[in-house]
Write a protein that holds these residues in place. Structure first.
Motif, mmCIF file in Angstrom:
data_model
loop_
_atom_site.group_PDB
_atom_site.id
_atom_site.type_symbol
_atom_site.label_atom_id
_atom_site.label_comp_id
_atom_site.label_asym_id
_atom_site.label_seq_id
_atom_site.Cartn_x
_atom_site.Cartn_y
_atom_site.Cartn_z
ATOM 1 N N VAL B 115 -15.309 -39.147 13.960
ATOM 2 C CA VAL B 115 -15.159 -37.691 14.033
ATOM 3 C C VAL B 115 -16.528 -37.018 14.015
ATOM 4 O O VAL B 115 -16.766 -36.030 14.723
ATOM 5 C CB VAL B 115 -14.268 -37.179 12.880
ATOM 6 N N GLY B 116 -17.451 -37.586 13.211
ATOM 7 C CA GLY B 116 -18.801 -37.031 13.151
ATOM 8 C C GLY B 116 -19.477 -37.071 14.511
ATOM 9 O O GLY B 116 -20.105 -36.099 14.949
ATOM 10 N N VAL B 117 -19.344 -38.208 15.206
ATOM 11 C CA VAL B 117 -19.941 -38.333 16.544
ATOM 12 C C VAL B 117 -19.342 -37.294 17.491
ATOM 13 O O VAL B 117 -20.056 -36.618 18.239
ATOM 14 C CB VAL B 117 -19.720 -39.764 17.086
ATOM 15 N N ARG B 177 -21.712 -26.785 10.600
ATOM 16 C CA ARG B 177 -21.817 -26.077 9.322
ATOM 17 C C ARG B 177 -20.482 -26.054 8.601
ATOM 18 O O ARG B 177 -20.403 -26.164 7.394
ATOM 19 C CB ARG B 177 -22.258 -24.647 9.578
ATOM 20 N N LYS B 178 -19.424 -25.882 9.394
ATOM 21 C CA LYS B 178 -18.092 -25.766 8.805
ATOM 22 C C LYS B 178 -17.690 -27.023 8.052
ATOM 23 O O LYS B 178 -17.013 -26.965 7.045
ATOM 24 C CB LYS B 178 -17.050 -25.521 9.912
ATOM 25 N N VAL B 179 -18.066 -28.172 8.601
ATOM 26 C CA VAL B 179 -17.632 -29.409 7.962
ATOM 27 C C VAL B 179 -18.609 -29.874 6.896
ATOM 28 O O VAL B 179 -18.549 -30.998 6.438
ATOM 29 C CB VAL B 179 -17.396 -30.540 8.986
ATOM 30 N N THR B 180 -19.534 -29.014 6.503
ATOM 31 C CA THR B 180 -20.487 -29.371 5.459
ATOM 32 C C THR B 180 -20.050 -28.758 4.136
ATOM 33 O O THR B 180 -19.931 -27.555 4.023
ATOM 34 C CB THR B 180 -21.890 -28.878 5.832
ATOM 35 N N GLY B 433 -18.909 -40.893 6.175
ATOM 36 C CA GLY B 433 -18.958 -41.259 7.585
ATOM 37 C C GLY B 433 -19.332 -40.062 8.433
ATOM 38 O O GLY B 433 -20.182 -40.127 9.333
ATOM 39 N N LEU B 434 -18.726 -38.940 8.109
ATOM 40 C CA LEU B 434 -18.973 -37.711 8.858
ATOM 41 C C LEU B 434 -20.415 -37.257 8.693
ATOM 42 O O LEU B 434 -21.058 -36.804 9.655
ATOM 43 C CB LEU B 434 -18.030 -36.637 8.327
ATOM 44 N N ALA B 435 -20.918 -37.393 7.449
ATOM 45 C CA ALA B 435 -22.243 -36.846 7.138
ATOM 46 C C ALA B 435 -23.345 -37.553 7.913
ATOM 47 O O ALA B 435 -24.390 -36.962 8.184
ATOM 48 C CB ALA B 435 -22.511 -36.944 5.632
ATOM 49 N N LEU B 436 -23.110 -38.800 8.284
ATOM 50 C CA LEU B 436 -24.158 -39.540 8.996
ATOM 51 C C LEU B 436 -24.535 -38.817 10.287
ATOM 52 O O LEU B 436 -25.693 -38.830 10.697
ATOM 53 C CB LEU B 436 -23.675 -40.956 9.301
ATOM 54 N N PHE B 437 -23.559 -38.158 10.903
ATOM 55 C CA PHE B 437 -23.880 -37.474 12.152
ATOM 56 C C PHE B 437 -23.934 -35.958 12.032
ATOM 57 O O PHE B 437 -24.579 -35.302 12.836
ATOM 58 C CB PHE B 437 -22.874 -37.869 13.243
ATOM 59 N N THR B 438 -23.232 -35.409 11.050
ATOM 60 C CA THR B 438 -23.193 -33.951 11.004
ATOM 61 C C THR B 438 -24.213 -33.355 10.039
ATOM 62 O O THR B 438 -24.509 -32.173 10.130
ATOM 63 C CB THR B 438 -21.797 -33.448 10.598
ATOM 64 N N PHE B 439 -24.702 -34.168 9.098
ATOM 65 C CA PHE B 439 -25.693 -33.648 8.158
ATOM 66 C C PHE B 439 -26.955 -33.261 8.932
ATOM 67 O O PHE B 439 -27.418 -34.013 9.795
ATOM 68 C CB PHE B 439 -26.008 -34.711 7.099
ATOM 69 N N GLN B 440 -27.490 -32.088 8.647
ATOM 70 C CA GLN B 440 -28.532 -31.561 9.523
ATOM 71 C C GLN B 440 -29.952 -31.898 9.103
ATOM 72 O O GLN B 440 -30.903 -31.571 9.801
ATOM 73 C CB GLN B 440 -28.381 -30.029 9.622
ATOM 74 N N LYS B 441 -30.106 -32.539 7.941
ATOM 75 C CA LYS B 441 -31.472 -32.727 7.465
ATOM 76 C C LYS B 441 -31.805 -34.191 7.211
ATOM 77 O O LYS B 441 -32.450 -34.523 6.228
ATOM 78 C CB LYS B 441 -31.688 -31.906 6.192
#
Lengths: 709, 709
Positions: B115-117, B177-180, B433-441
């Motif tokens: 989902v992150g990808v 941002r929403k999924v953070t 799992g999501l954070a690996l691709f959606t985390f911005q920093k």
């Protein structure tokens, strides 16, 4: 003891609807934040070089404040939890000593009230710690603001508009602010479990048997009640204007809105006593069904009224187009939410049917919980009403999914939602008690309040008695006068009315409505709730009935009109008299939906036409062929208004001295006859046509004034 | 596939620690808000006069935006829920097909990753809808801002600082941002149920039997591991500086901090397989106990390291005063949190003992839930660590309160926390799992990552092997080499390391740590988790053991040093060898705490001195006198390290072809001897001294490579 002392009418004037989307629910929110900041800021401070010392110091100061604030939030939430703990212990004491005049919700309100008084008058009014800074801009208010502080940029979000007079009093009493929740918490966190639990526990055949009446009370009744209360209140408002007691606008739509929110009944107290005393099951089903469904109707009705916006300059004249648009919105939101709920329920039923998930109760329970929650989110995402969707999801889950669950998951899901419901309900009621003193924008108008009490009384009367009259024309199993009086009496207001009223307290009219609603809830829960037991006795309503059994054919409560013919003949007549729409639904449900969605019912291979053979074989669970013989009784809900009246019955005679004798006449169903699968045959069996041995006994019931047991 | 492509080292530079207290957790929060706004703004629009039309229009526009935003939030949360649903269904499939190489948490991560990808590369980068407005002010940043827009005042709250380079990219990708979530959501919402459940399910006598070793592994082991990893990482950082790969500061304290967060092991995958295969109970107790307690140690250790702030200008030199202050903080927070947890547990035990709340399981369950939650809040309010308090509360509740609960409440509370734990855990892992691709920093540094992998390996080795050696000097029941290898192997990292790492990602060093931690969690959960079954087989560790029974006196796993003397003699020796501190605690617990807090144990009237007679009579529950004879086995936890080794045992031989034979040698306790209440006697009985019939059988265990059943 006027709760609104600090909030006189004139006060609310300038408070216009703030974009509340951006208001924080201070308590819950800052609990999510706060702490750990210590780590963050300290780390930043330690990683800064000597040159950055001053900024690090600044951050440390902010940090300290944040930590302090988080600590206060914890204390506030702790207050609520201790309140609930105290409520639980007192409820236990009451139940232990069989005290029935005060329900747990009433108790929660009292404790909330006490804490509210302490918070209001016991804590010093601290002035806001945060210094405020004014800067002028020309354009409209943005929701995001970037502020340049000596080269560093800070992002700010809009919190709301403030009336000019209040600028200096922002955050005047920090503690009162702390215990104030964002109103949407009720709709998005607390109401869903309550409503879902209500739907999930509706699986009572008495509900389906009275479905027609319940729908009439819920839809027509709520509409009538809303209209009558709205008009009466408009009269009151006119009167107030003449008397000069109204200091701001109060439109007709506002009155109708008040009618909608105050029409959501919540006889939780009454039903708890019914449950405890095992009062008449049909009356229970009528009251419970009505209150559950009219919550949904009231929500959608209130949004429809708000959506009523005539075109043109005069926004408060009647406009047919706008009116029909409102009706369309009502129908759209309602049917949309209904569909969402039903679809998620059906999907859950299919998933639990076609996987062997029941080997792992934990997975099953988690799936059930997630799917039920997703209903809410799905409905909200599609622009429908999540709470309404959750209600219908609960009903669908109870009707279909429940049958596919393992025995352990059944009790797990029930218990899980029971606990959530219990906590949420008592939380709301204790919050209500608290809000009477801590809510900062009360508008306390005696004329409006007295008018409202009269209006809700008349509104309920105008809905119960005429509707019952018309329903009795169609019902063979009449709703007696004592039942009608009891329904009239049980028009308590509770969590839903409160949640709808607190949702918008921006305008003067809404603030007045909120205060009035709060007082109505207090009055009805304490006085009417406390009067339930004497009322039941006074109205001669049967108690001590086994809820799984049927009422005797003729007793005081039900006025069966025709003579006592032979029961088999009566059964046949019943079958013919039941409404065709329910017969249609019953056979559709029994022949197609139940077999598709659950492991019960007749195999689809026998009910579907031959050309669907393959599909039917795929959808029919193998268990059906095995289980065909012992058709589970629990699955065969009777949706006829009075069908299985004579199947089995039991009642007890309870006399005033507390001695009770329970007589049960049970009828054995001959399993050997259970081989045919045509719905007509099953219906006949369910209706008790044919091979039933029926004994009938008339009983005289006297309500026990004091339970000596 | 470098996840940190868009977040190269240089990027993180300017991101200084924002006052994160005021960052919103966008998802959860706006779910609380949003909706119903339609009602609010529309109402305000309709109540406005014609002159206010423009402002009403403005509000309607804001309203529309708010509604849209709420809808998006619902969709985001729905995504997570559907993710979890999918995980549950796949877990079921895996369990159904007996696939063991991938645990549910690993699965949740995979789905999260997918989902992150999709979110990252599949959704267009929408630019922020909200126009931003800059206005300059001179002073420090305030948390509240009043803005005057053409005469109307709006209140803004501080959201955080923004690095100058990012001003234009605020809200660049709305969906990401929403999924953070706000990191504090993990600490305040998701971790408490996980940790409480761990504590609540610790009630295993094998845990208490190995308590000494577990405490040593958890406290000494974590400290050693933290120190070694910290120092090794400091070497790596020095190396990176020489290689020119480090673009910002990275201090020694940062390295130690990394050592602390990465020392929190979470062998959830391994333990699940142990549970499923019924692997050796002592090894299970050692691993589970260590991982539960070292979470607590790691939290407190990391805050202590952060709190280390030497005086003077050079804030990164060694300072003895600051060091001892940190040690003091560690001890203070730890003991404070422990006390909070234990006290709430004891209060709950007393309440459930002295009220007859067990007649109402719903009330009892609700009270249990509220009291356990209040521990968290109480600890946070007092400045201690809520998560640690919750752990010890769980242990106390399991040890005392659990015995006072009704049978229904026992299963209710267990199931309630089981579901909460399951949902929270899988949520965290899918978020990872999501954070690996959606985390911005992300700061992706290969040298640091490789160094970290080597360091955690060495850190774990330096803690398991030497400690086991020293423990084996004291233990009669030695920890064999295969156990040590298995413990070494089971050093997985999970939810706690992630939560600690994401808590602060303000500085460059922290961002690098976060990325590294994430990758370590992925690697360990997938590779090591998947390798558990082969490893168990390779190390010849017994499986198929009944967890309620004891291991045989001598088998491959335990190297009993002395010869096989007569068992009664050995029992006596055992008794003498067991540590005096545990004997003391055992007798205190059995003679005083158990009788005071529960309905079991000997009557206080016999254990307390005569002058406390009245108090003893008040505190002793009447049931004790009745129940004295059948002392419940479940209550008599053995806290001796190796006491009841010879009481009962059972084991099974599982051979490679999948056929298994289970042989159980049970020992019947002669109840008639159970009359004396002196703790010494009970202890003797517990130790299997005297009348035990013991048969001993050496078994050779071969692990089944494939379960054919």
């Amino acid at each position: 003891m006027e709760p609104g002392d600090a909030a006189r009418p004139g006060f609310g004037r300038a408070a216009r609807a703030p974009p509340r989307r951006l208001l924080l629910p201070p308590l819950l929110l800052s609990l999510l934040l706060g702490r750990g900041l210590r780590v963050a800021a300290a780390a930043s401070a330690s990683s800064g070089a000597a040159a950055e010392d001053s900024s690090a110091m600044e951050e440390l100061a902010t940090e300290k404040e944040a930590e302090e604030s988080h600590r206060q939030d914890s204390v506030s939430l702790l207050t609520f939890i201790l309140l609930l703990t105290l409520t639980i212990l007192t409820i236990w004491l009451f139940k232990h000593r069989r005290v029935r005049f005060l329900h747990e919700t009433g108790l929660a309100m009292i404790y909330g009230l006490i804490v509210g008084v302490i918070l209001r008058y016991g804590t010093p009014a601290t002035s806001g710690r945060d210094k405020s800074l004014s800067c002028t801009q020309e354009d409209r208010a943005f929701s995001t603001l970037l502020v340049n502080v000596s080269g560093k940029f800070f992002e700010y979000t809009l919190k709301g508009e403030i009336s000019p007079g209040k600028i200096n009093s922002v955050e005047q009493n920090d503690m009162l602010r702390k215990v104030t929740f964002d109103p949407e918490v009720f709709f998005n966190i607390l109401l869903p479990p309550i409503i879902f639990h209500a739907g999930y526990s509706l699986k009572k055949r008495h509900f389906f048997r009275n479905l027609g009446s319940i729908l009439a009370y819920a839809f027509l009744g709520t509409a009538v009640s809303c209209f009558i209360i709205g008009n009466l209140m408009y009269g009151v408002v006119k009167l107030m204007k003449i008397m000069g007691q109204l200091s701001d606008k109060f439109y007709y739509t506002d009155c109708l809105f008040f009618g909608a929110i105050i029409s959501a009944t919540d006889p939780v107290t009454v039903l708890a006593i019914f449950n405890e005393l095992h009062a008449d099951v049909d009356l229970y089903a009528l009251l419970f069904g009505e209150s559950v469904l009219n919550d949904a109707v009231a929500i959608v009705l209130s949004s429809s009224i708000v959506a009523y916006q005539p075109a043109g300059l005069n926004t408060h004249a009647f406009d047919a187009a706008a009116f029909f648009k409102s009706v369309g919105i009502f129908l759209g939101i309602f049917s949309g939410s209904f569909t969402m709920g039903a679809v998620t329920g059906v999907v859950t039923a299919l998933v639990t049917k076609f996987t062997k998930l029941h080997c792992f109760p934990l997975l099953e329970t988690a799936l059930f919980f997630l799917m039920s929650w997703s209903t809410f989110l799905l409905a909200e995402a599609c622009g429908f009403t999540g709470v309404v969707a959750v209600l219908f999801c609960g009903i669908t889950q109870a009707h279909y999914t429940y049958n596919n669950l393992s025995v352990e998951s059944r009790s797990r899901t029930k218990q899980l939602f029971e606990v959530l419901h219990f906590l949420a309900e008592n939380f709301i009621f204790s919050y209500m008690g608290l809000a009477l003193f801590t809510f900062q924008k009360h508008v306390f108008s005696p004329v409006f309040i007295i008018g409202a009490f009269v209006a809700i009384f008349l509104g309920r009367a105008a809905h119960i008695y005429p509707l019952s009259f018309f329903l009795n024309l169609g019902r063979r199993h009449k709703i007696g006068w004592n039942f009608q009086h009891m329904m009239m009496f049980s028009g308590l207001r509770g969590a839903m009315a409160f949640a709808l009223a607190i949702r918008d307290t921006a305008s003067y009219a809404r603030q007045m409505m909120f205060t009035t609603t709060l007082l109505i809830v207090f009055f009805t829960v304490w006085i009417i709730g406390g009067g339930t037991t004497p009322m039941l006795s006074w109205l001669n309503i049967r108690v001590g009935v086994d809820p799984d059994q049927d009422p005797p054919p003729n007793n005081d409560s039900f006025q069966v009109l025709q003579g006592d013919g032979p029961d088999s003949a009566r059964g046949n007549r019943t079958k013919q008299e039941s409404a065709w729409i329910f017969r249609l639904w019953y056979s559709f449900d029994h022949n197609y939906l139940k077999p598709i969605l659950t492991h019960s019912g007749p195999p689809l291979t026998t009910t579907l036409p031959a050309w669907c053979g393959l599909l039917a074989r795929c959808l029919t669970s193998p268990q059906v062929y095995d289980n065909q013989e012992p058709l589970r009784e629990e699955d065969s809900d009777f949706i006829l208004t009075e069908g299985d009246l004579t199947l089995t019955y039991g009642d007890s005679t309870v006399t005033a001295n507390g001695s009770s004798g329970s007589h049960t006449g049970s009828t054995s169903l001959e399993g050997s006859r259970r081989t045919k699968s045509s719905s007509e045959e099953v219906l006949e069996r369910d209706l008790g046509v044919g091979d039933q041995k029926v004994s009938s006994r008339g009983t005289r019931l006297v309500f026990p004034l004091e339970d000596n047991a």
